[in-house]
Design a protein around this motif. Structure first.
Motif, PDB file in Angstrom:
ATOM      1  N   TYR A  33      65.916  54.370  41.588  1.00 32.42           N
ATOM      2  CA  TYR A  33      66.033  54.264  43.120  1.00 32.42           C
ATOM      3  C   TYR A  33      65.938  52.866  43.612  1.00 32.42           C
ATOM      4  O   TYR A  33      65.119  51.961  42.783  1.00 32.42           O
ATOM      5  CB  TYR A  33      65.179  55.113  44.063  1.00 32.42           C
ATOM      6  CG  TYR A  33      63.584  54.975  43.733  1.00 32.42           C
ATOM      7  CD1 TYR A  33      63.049  54.244  44.586  1.00 32.42           C
ATOM      8  CD2 TYR A  33      62.771  55.664  42.877  1.00 32.42           C
ATOM      9  CE1 TYR A  33      61.771  54.037  44.530  1.00 32.42           C
ATOM     10  CE2 TYR A  33      61.740  55.273  42.605  1.00 32.42           C
ATOM     11  CZ  TYR A  33      60.954  54.329  43.684  1.00 32.42           C
ATOM     12  OH  TYR A  33      59.502  54.198  43.472  1.00 32.42           O
ATOM     13  N   ILE A  34      65.915  52.565  44.772  1.00 29.64           N
ATOM     14  CA  ILE A  34      65.722  51.406  45.371  1.00 29.64           C
ATOM     15  C   ILE A  34      64.909  51.610  46.729  1.00 29.64           C
ATOM     16  O   ILE A  34      65.221  52.829  47.454  1.00 29.64           O
ATOM     17  CB  ILE A  34      67.024  50.445  45.765  1.00 29.64           C
ATOM     18  CG1 ILE A  34      67.933  51.051  46.801  1.00 29.64           C
ATOM     19  CG2 ILE A  34      67.410  49.943  44.379  1.00 29.64           C
ATOM     20  CD1 ILE A  34      68.997  50.207  47.120  1.00 29.64           C
ATOM     21  N   GLU A  35      64.224  50.868  47.204  1.00 28.10           N
ATOM     22  CA  GLU A  35      63.601  50.872  48.695  1.00 28.10           C
ATOM     23  C   GLU A  35      63.334  49.767  49.309  1.00 28.10           C
ATOM     24  O   GLU A  35      62.411  49.109  49.500  1.00 28.10           O
ATOM     25  CB  GLU A  35      62.090  51.687  48.206  1.00 28.10           C
ATOM     26  CG  GLU A  35      61.559  52.164  49.542  1.00 28.10           C
ATOM     27  CD  GLU A  35      60.028  52.989  49.436  1.00 28.10           C
ATOM     28  OE1 GLU A  35      59.747  53.366  50.072  1.00 28.10           O
ATOM     29  OE2 GLU A  35      59.753  52.751  48.123  1.00 28.10           O
ATOM     30  N   PRO A  36      64.591  49.153  49.787  1.00 25.87           N
ATOM     31  CA  PRO A  36      64.696  47.996  50.422  1.00 25.87           C
ATOM     32  C   PRO A  36      63.990  48.097  51.999  1.00 25.87           C
ATOM     33  O   PRO A  36      64.049  49.093  52.209  1.00 25.87           O
ATOM     34  CB  PRO A  36      66.090  47.599  50.542  1.00 25.87           C
ATOM     35  CG  PRO A  36      66.694  48.994  50.458  1.00 25.87           C
ATOM     36  CD  PRO A  36      65.954  49.919  49.480  1.00 25.87           C
ATOM     37  N   ILE A  37      63.759  46.812  52.435  1.00 25.57           N
ATOM     38  CA  ILE A  37      63.487  46.714  53.747  1.00 25.57           C
ATOM     39  C   ILE A  37      64.689  46.918  54.463  1.00 25.57           C
ATOM     40  O   ILE A  37      65.853  45.763  54.328  1.00 25.57           O
ATOM     41  CB  ILE A  37      62.695  45.434  54.135  1.00 25.57           C
ATOM     42  CG1 ILE A  37      61.394  45.597  53.472  1.00 25.57           C
ATOM     43  CG2 ILE A  37      62.636  45.113  55.616  1.00 25.57           C
ATOM     44  CD1 ILE A  37      60.614  44.315  53.239  1.00 25.57           C
ATOM     45  N   ILE A  38      64.973  48.039  55.078  1.00 23.96           N
ATOM     46  CA  ILE A  38      66.200  48.226  55.895  1.00 23.96           C
ATOM     47  C   ILE A  38      66.091  47.793  57.504  1.00 23.96           C
ATOM     48  O   ILE A  38      67.199  47.765  57.758  1.00 23.96           O
ATOM     49  CB  ILE A  38      66.649  49.667  55.877  1.00 23.96           C
ATOM     50  CG1 ILE A  38      65.902  50.698  56.558  1.00 23.96           C
ATOM     51  CG2 ILE A  38      66.849  50.016  54.255  1.00 23.96           C
ATOM     52  CD1 ILE A  38      66.124  51.918  56.393  1.00 23.96           C
ATOM     53  N   ALA A  39      65.015  47.529  57.808  1.00 24.79           N
ATOM     54  CA  ALA A  39      65.005  46.956  59.403  1.00 24.79           C
ATOM     55  C   ALA A  39      63.594  46.505  59.607  1.00 24.79           C
ATOM     56  O   ALA A  39      62.640  46.798  59.083  1.00 24.79           O
ATOM     57  CB  ALA A  39      65.490  48.179  60.347  1.00 24.79           C
ATOM     58  N   ILE A  40      63.951  45.593  60.548  1.00 26.23           N
ATOM     59  CA  ILE A  40      62.498  45.289  61.329  1.00 26.23           C
ATOM     60  C   ILE A  40      62.828  45.415  62.817  1.00 26.23           C
ATOM     61  O   ILE A  40      63.685  44.991  63.278  1.00 26.23           O
ATOM     62  CB  ILE A  40      62.466  43.703  61.063  1.00 26.23           C
ATOM     63  CG1 ILE A  40      62.084  43.182  59.729  1.00 26.23           C
ATOM     64  CG2 ILE A  40      61.017  43.301  61.747  1.00 26.23           C
ATOM     65  CD1 ILE A  40      61.135  43.733  58.880  1.00 26.23           C
ATOM     66  N   VAL A  41      62.129  46.379  63.272  1.00 29.40           N
ATOM     67  CA  VAL A  41      62.340  46.685  64.792  1.00 29.40           C
ATOM     68  C   VAL A  41      61.063  46.590  65.651  1.00 29.40           C
ATOM     69  O   VAL A  41      59.980  46.522  65.184  1.00 29.40           O
ATOM     70  CB  VAL A  41      62.761  48.283  64.751  1.00 29.40           C
ATOM     71  CG1 VAL A  41      64.177  48.410  63.894  1.00 29.40           C
ATOM     72  CG2 VAL A  41      61.692  49.275  64.140  1.00 29.40           C
ATOM     73  N   ALA A  42      61.193  46.811  66.943  1.00 32.51           N
ATOM     74  CA  ALA A  42      60.205  46.222  67.880  1.00 32.51           C
ATOM     75  C   ALA A  42      59.309  47.731  68.106  1.00 32.51           C
ATOM     76  O   ALA A  42      58.195  47.340  68.748  1.00 32.51           O
ATOM     77  CB  ALA A  42      60.931  45.708  68.940  1.00 32.51           C
ATOM     78  N   SER A  43      59.920  48.766  67.914  1.00 30.62           N
ATOM     79  CA  SER A  43      59.027  50.080  68.735  1.00 30.62           C
ATOM     80  C   SER A  43      59.090  51.000  67.437  1.00 30.62           C
ATOM     81  O   SER A  43      60.057  51.273  66.609  1.00 30.62           O
ATOM     82  CB  SER A  43      59.782  50.465  69.720  1.00 30.62           C
ATOM     83  OG  SER A  43      60.864  51.018  69.727  1.00 30.62           O
ATOM     84  N   GLU A  44      58.118  51.976  67.500  1.00 34.41           N
ATOM     85  CA  GLU A  44      58.178  52.999  66.690  1.00 34.41           C
ATOM     86  C   GLU A  44      59.213  54.097  66.918  1.00 34.41           C
ATOM     87  O   GLU A  44      59.897  54.843  66.099  1.00 34.41           O
ATOM     88  CB  GLU A  44      56.776  53.839  66.608  1.00 34.41           C
ATOM     89  CG  GLU A  44      56.709  54.658  65.423  1.00 34.41           C
ATOM     90  CD  GLU A  44      55.180  54.920  65.381  1.00 34.41           C
ATOM     91  OE1 GLU A  44      54.901  55.428  64.254  1.00 34.41           O
ATOM     92  OE2 GLU A  44      54.482  55.196  66.314  1.00 34.41           O
TER      93      GLU A  44
END
Length: 153
Positions: free
Chosen positions: A41-52
């Motif tokens: 499997y891979i577990e990349p960083i798929i986003a950086i977002v401003a809110s939960e």
């Protein structure tokens, strides 16, 4: 009646706490089957977002991906509004390559186990504060299941 300076001080304190709360972003990971034969499997960083709230929306949209996230403070963002499209710099102490190019050089991109150490508003600050770490440029609000951003040398 309070003086004007005491009123301004109270306003600055309230705004200061508002800004410190607003300077958190969420690093979103997406565990999924690997497209590479040597990795389960891979577990990349798929986003950086401003809110939960955005994290939950990503989780609901990509049901075949195990979505998780962590809150991170953005260094040097005290007086900046972090909105979609802002460029940020992630630092990593280690990177595991997932493949090699035709010359046998490691290719970094989708990481098997990303472990960012800090987020910065400026490249200069990231390079100064973490000179021996890998630098990863990302855009707030970008979503990509194969990994967001680009690694810089």
């Amino acid at each position: 009646m309070p003086s004007l300076s005491s009123i301004l001080t109270k306003i600055k304190i309230r705004l200061g706490s508002k800004y410190s709360e607003d300077q958190m972003v969420y690093v979103v990971y997406g565990k999924q089957p690997s497209p590479f034969p040597d990795l389960e499997y891979i577990e990349p960083i798929i986003a950086i977002v401003a809110s939960e709230r955005e994290c939950f929306a990503i989780q609901e949209k990509y049901l075949d991906t195990k979505v998780s996230w962590e809150a991170r403070k953005v260094q040097g963002a005290e007086s900046i509004d972090l909105v979609d499209g802002c460029v940020l710099y992630l630092t990593h102490t280690t990177l595991s390559s997932y493949d090699e190019d035709a010359d046998g050089n490691p290719i970094f991109g989708i990481m098997e186990n990303p472990q960012p150490t800090a987020l910065y508003c400026s490249r200069g600050a990231a390079e100064q504060q973490a000179p021996d770490q890998y630098l990863h440029i990302v855009t707030l609000g970008e979503i990509n299941l194969r990994g967001v951003g680009e690694f810089l040398e």
